[in-house]
Design an enzyme around this catalytic site. Structure first.
Site, PDB file in Angstrom:
ATOM      1  N   GLU A  24     -20.149 -37.426  -1.917  1.00 35.39           N
ATOM      2  CA  GLU A  24     -20.220 -36.878  -3.279  1.00 35.39           C
ATOM      3  C   GLU A  24     -19.762 -37.880  -4.327  1.00 35.39           C
ATOM      4  O   GLU A  24     -20.359 -37.984  -5.400  1.00 35.39           O
ATOM      5  CB  GLU A  24     -19.393 -35.596  -3.385  1.00 35.39           C
ATOM      6  CG  GLU A  24     -19.952 -34.419  -2.592  1.00 35.39           C
ATOM      7  CD  GLU A  24     -19.640 -34.488  -1.110  1.00 35.39           C
ATOM      8  OE1 GLU A  24     -18.772 -35.301  -0.722  1.00 35.39           O
ATOM      9  OE2 GLU A  24     -20.264 -33.754  -0.323  1.00 35.39           O
TER      10      GLU A  24
ATOM     11  N   ASP B 132     -17.006 -26.188  -5.063  1.00 39.23           N
ATOM     12  CA  ASP B 132     -15.707 -26.552  -4.485  1.00 39.23           C
ATOM     13  C   ASP B 132     -15.654 -28.042  -4.114  1.00 39.23           C
ATOM     14  O   ASP B 132     -14.587 -28.642  -4.100  1.00 39.23           O
ATOM     15  CB  ASP B 132     -15.458 -25.723  -3.230  1.00 39.23           C
ATOM     16  CG  ASP B 132     -15.781 -24.252  -3.445  1.00 39.23           C
ATOM     17  OD1 ASP B 132     -14.847 -23.446  -3.436  1.00 39.23           O
ATOM     18  OD2 ASP B 132     -16.978 -23.910  -3.639  1.00 39.23           O
TER      19      ASP B 132
ATOM     20  N   HIS C 292     -15.158 -22.465  -0.247  1.00 36.72           N
ATOM     21  CA  HIS C 292     -16.583 -22.345  -0.569  1.00 36.72           C
ATOM     22  C   HIS C 292     -16.868 -21.149  -1.486  1.00 36.72           C
ATOM     23  O   HIS C 292     -17.977 -20.621  -1.483  1.00 36.72           O
ATOM     24  CB  HIS C 292     -17.421 -22.161   0.705  1.00 36.72           C
ATOM     25  CG  HIS C 292     -17.592 -23.383   1.551  1.00 36.72           C
ATOM     26  ND1 HIS C 292     -16.578 -23.913   2.292  1.00 36.72           N
ATOM     27  CD2 HIS C 292     -18.670 -24.183   1.778  1.00 36.72           C
ATOM     28  CE1 HIS C 292     -17.025 -24.979   2.952  1.00 36.72           C
ATOM     29  NE2 HIS C 292     -18.291 -25.167   2.657  1.00 36.72           N
TER      30      HIS C 292
ATOM     31  N   GLU D  36     -27.352 -33.486  -1.213  1.00 42.34           N
ATOM     32  CA  GLU D  36     -27.373 -33.404   0.249  1.00 42.34           C
ATOM     33  C   GLU D  36     -28.409 -32.364   0.685  1.00 42.34           C
ATOM     34  O   GLU D  36     -28.312 -31.196   0.311  1.00 42.34           O
ATOM     35  CB  GLU D  36     -25.973 -33.045   0.754  1.00 42.34           C
ATOM     36  CG  GLU D  36     -25.002 -34.187   0.504  1.00 42.34           C
ATOM     37  CD  GLU D  36     -23.529 -33.785   0.496  1.00 42.34           C
ATOM     38  OE1 GLU D  36     -23.182 -32.725   1.043  1.00 42.34           O
ATOM     39  OE2 GLU D  36     -22.729 -34.554  -0.077  1.00 42.34           O
TER      40      GLU D  36
ATOM     41  N   PHE E  29     -21.854 -26.712  -3.001  1.00 40.98           N
ATOM     42  CA  PHE E  29     -20.793 -25.787  -3.413  1.00 40.98           C
ATOM     43  C   PHE E  29     -19.912 -26.470  -4.456  1.00 40.98           C
ATOM     44  O   PHE E  29     -19.499 -27.623  -4.260  1.00 40.98           O
ATOM     45  CB  PHE E  29     -19.950 -25.378  -2.207  1.00 40.98           C
ATOM     46  CG  PHE E  29     -20.700 -24.531  -1.217  1.00 40.98           C
ATOM     47  CD1 PHE E  29     -20.623 -23.146  -1.252  1.00 40.98           C
ATOM     48  CD2 PHE E  29     -21.516 -25.119  -0.251  1.00 40.98           C
ATOM     49  CE1 PHE E  29     -21.329 -22.364  -0.348  1.00 40.98           C
ATOM     50  CE2 PHE E  29     -22.226 -24.343   0.659  1.00 40.98           C
ATOM     51  CZ  PHE E  29     -22.130 -22.965   0.610  1.00 40.98           C
TER      52      PHE E  29
END
Ligand code: TPP
Ligand code: MG
Lengths: 342, 321
Positions: free
Chosen positions: A71, A96, A140, A29, A94
């Site tokens: 994702e 996460d 994050h 992204e 990230f």
């Protein structure tokens, strides 16, 4: 050789590998940014923190692919592309966000080779940033390398400096297995001398950043720097430490850790990830099992508490291991007195 | 459509509060005193307010990383929000969540969200609660054009239809997900996506409070009446960067200025209400100044508020352990 930041070292590794091998592609992204924007500026971001800046400009839209915010599909696409001839480096931003695509990593990419009876190669690299210290709060800031380490079939890299990052990333790109490459977001501006040419650092070979006689410190990623600082302070009081940077949590260089513990007889492990089932527990178990006789004191682990990462600065400071806590842990193992036999 | 005077005044106050809150954060962020990531909702106020005008406290919403507007529109305590953003113990989440995690379940606010696409599945669950517990409530997911591409969002559209849930999917389309344009990232149209999942589609101009109010009213009534979920597609522009610190080189230099000039929900509201004799300019001026005072006080209170304490680190990981 010149001074480069952690960010520049990673950028350079990607650039050099993309020049060397046309099968290496990037996706993620805003790895370029600006697609569909009204200014027509491409390469507008080069990643949210600017790590991939300039690569779109050099390699173009076929090799630097901005993805929608999806994702599961693009990490899965990277896995599929890796199994079919490309060498993708996918950026998860990230770490996460692995919550959104773990299946494609854990059940797909990691298992192809084994499930398919050794017939698959999946030369996939997933880059992601991890770590607390940015006030980025609970979703994050996590240090999730133990989750990946737990999964057979994945290799996991946690670089501790710009030099390490460049060599390990090039190694990751040339490796034929899926590799999770985790960058501590607080370290992007750290600088050190980094060779201009491409070089590799092999996986599973720990780096001894210093050698001493009293205590072995094993630390991961950003914690390596903290451990070295603690060791500097302790040296002033005559306590000498070995500091081990394992570089990769999978494979893990058990032999080096065991050798060092055999020499010092004391072990402190510093791990930024949540304390249950993390690298500290893993290394502690290894040493307890394989080097029990060498130990002069109980193993100590320096980790955050078993909580999500808090937002407020005061709490985040309490959460993260720091130099003072490492120093205290080393002093406590040095001061340990075995109970006398009754 | 006739909108009662008290609703108009309340809506204006909410929009002005959001605007003032966000503009102030923009200035305060630049001083370096505000920790973490901050995503501003400036320019999009009429969307949150026009939708939430049809919701009661027992209805549920889920928000996004750009959540301040939704929180304020749903009635979350403004002073508590400011304190949260400053990481203070008086914050609505006691300083443990920050801007991206403001939540207040007592007010039906299921949380801003750091995970894009995190909200829509939660809203399916909230809608299921409303349905099974027979509350007559609805659950509303706000999500961006970027989030509209997440699997979680698309799966939720399907699930809500399959279960015929009282759910409203509000796609806040500001044309960008971070630095990427929706024209690049979104295949097809939101309208066709709604149709693909068998739900009615509504759309409106998000800079026009009246348009949002009317369209959302219809959409929410549909969901509340038990006929199943709906999608409301709101066209918006964001007035600042993706987050504070974004230089926005991907946007044409006059894009934001143009939006501020032609698509300002507050000035459009004032023109329309005063022009039609619905409200007097003086009442709106009073609101403006009251809001300014309130936000100033909220900032000062937040700065002066106590920090969280050491025990807070371990508190509230579990209900019991
Ligand atoms: C799962 C996940 N992926 C990526 C991100 C990073 N991120 C945060 S906001 C954002 C853009 C979201 O765009 P949109 O949904 O259109 O909302 P807007 O910011 O325009 O309000 C991205 C990619 C994230 N927080 N979570
Ligand atoms: Mg958007």
């Amino acid at each position: 050789m010149s001074k480069k930041s952690f960010r520049q070292a990673i950028n350079e590794a990607l650039r050099q590998e993309m020049r060397r091998d046309p099968r290496v592609i990037l996706m993620g992204e805003d790895v370029a940014g600006g697609q569909g924007g009204s200014s027509g500026v491409t390469d507008a971001w080069g990643g949210v923190l600017g790590v991939t800046k300039g690569l779109y400009t050099e390699f173009g839209p076929e090799r630097v692919l901005d993805t929608p915010i999806t994702e599961a599909s693009y990490i899965g696409a990277a896995a599929g592309a890796a199994a079919t001839g490309l060498r993708p480096v996918a950026e998860l931003m990230f770490v996460d966000f692995v919550g959104c695509c773990l299946d494609q990593i854990m059940n797909q990419a990691a298992k192809f080779r084994y499930m398919f009876g050794g017939k698959a190669r999946t030369p996939l690299v997933i880059r992601a940033m991890y770590g607390a210290g940015f006030n980025a709060a609970a979703q994050h800031s996590q240090a999730l390398y133990p989750i990946f380490t737990h999964i057979p079939g994945l290799k996991v890299v946690v670089p501790s400096s710009p030099y390490e990052a460049k060599g390990l990333l090039i190694e990751a790109i040339r490796d034929d297995d899926p590799v999770i490459f985790l960058e501590n977001k607080v370290m992007y501006d750290d600088e050190e001398e980094v060779p201009d040419e491409a070089y590799t650092i092999p996986f599973g070979e720990a780096n001894l950043t210093r050698e001493g006689n009293d205590v072995t410190l094993v630390a991961f990623g950003r914690m390596v720097g903290f451990a070295n600082e603690a060791a500097d302070r302790l040296a002033k009081d005559g306590i000498s430490c070995t500091v081990i940077d394992p570089r990769t949590t999978s494979p893990l260089d058990s032999a080096t850790i065991l050798d060092c513990v055999a020499d010092t007889g004391r072990l402190v492990i510093v791990d930024e990830s949540s304390p249950r089932c993390n690298m500290a527990t893993d290394v502690a178990a290894l040493v307890a099992e394989e080097a029990f006789d060498a130990l002069k004191a109980p193993i100590r682990r320096v980790t955050p508490p078993h909580t999500p990462v808090p937002f407020a600065t005061v709490l985040e400071k309490l959460y993260l291991p720091d130099v003072g806590r490492i120093e205290a842990a080393v002093r406590s193992v040095m001061g340990y007195k075995a109970r006398q036999e009754a | 459509m006739q909108i009662a005077r008290d609703i108009l005044l309340h809506s204006y106050r909410s929009m002005r509060t959001i605007r003032e809150f966000e503009e102030r954060l923009h200035t305060e962020f630049a001083t370096g005193e505000i920790p973490g990531f901050v995503h501003l909702y400036c320019g999009e106020e009429a969307s949150a307010v026009g939708v939430c005008a049809h919701l009661g406290e027992s209805d549920t919403i889920a928000s996004t990383h750009r959540g301040h507007g939704h929180c304020i529109a749903k009635g979350v305590d403004v002073e508590g929000m400011m304190a949260e953003i400053y990481g203070r113990s008086t914050g609505v989440c006691r300083g443990k969540g920050g801007s991206m995690h403001i939540a207040d379940l007592a007010r039906g606010m299921l949380g801003a969200n750091g995970i894009v696409g995190g909200g829509p599945p939660l809203i399916c669950g909230a809608a299921l609660s409303h349905k099974l517990l027979k509350t007559d409530g609805v659950a509303v997911a706000f999500y961006g054009d970027g989030a509209s591409n997440e699997g979680t969002t698309l799966e939720s559209l399907n699930l809500a239809s399959v279960w015929k849930l009282p759910a409203v999917f509000v796609c806040e389309d500001n044309g960008y997900g971070e630095a990427t344009g929706a024209s690049y990232a979104c295949a097809g149209t939101q309208k066709d996506r709604a149709a693909g999942f068998g739900m009615p589609y509504f759309e409106c101009d998000g800079s026009d409070f009246f348009a949002v109010y009317e369209t959302a009213g219809e959409a929410i009534a549909h969901a509340r009446s038990g006929k199943g979920p709906v999608m409301l597609h709101v066209h918006l522009a964001r007035w600042y960067g993706h987050f504070e610190g974004d230089a926005m080189s991907y946007r044409a230099s006059d894009e934001v200025a143009q939006a501020r000039k032609d698509h300002d929900c507050l000035s459009a509201f004032r023109t329309r209400t005063t022009g039609a004799g619905l409200l007097e300019g003086a009442s709106l001026d009073d609101i403006d100044s009251a809001v300014r005072t309130r936000i100033e006080a909220a900032v000062q209170a937040a700065k002066a508020a106590p920090l969280p304490e050491q025990e807070d680190l371990m508190r509230d990981v579990y209900v019991s352990y």
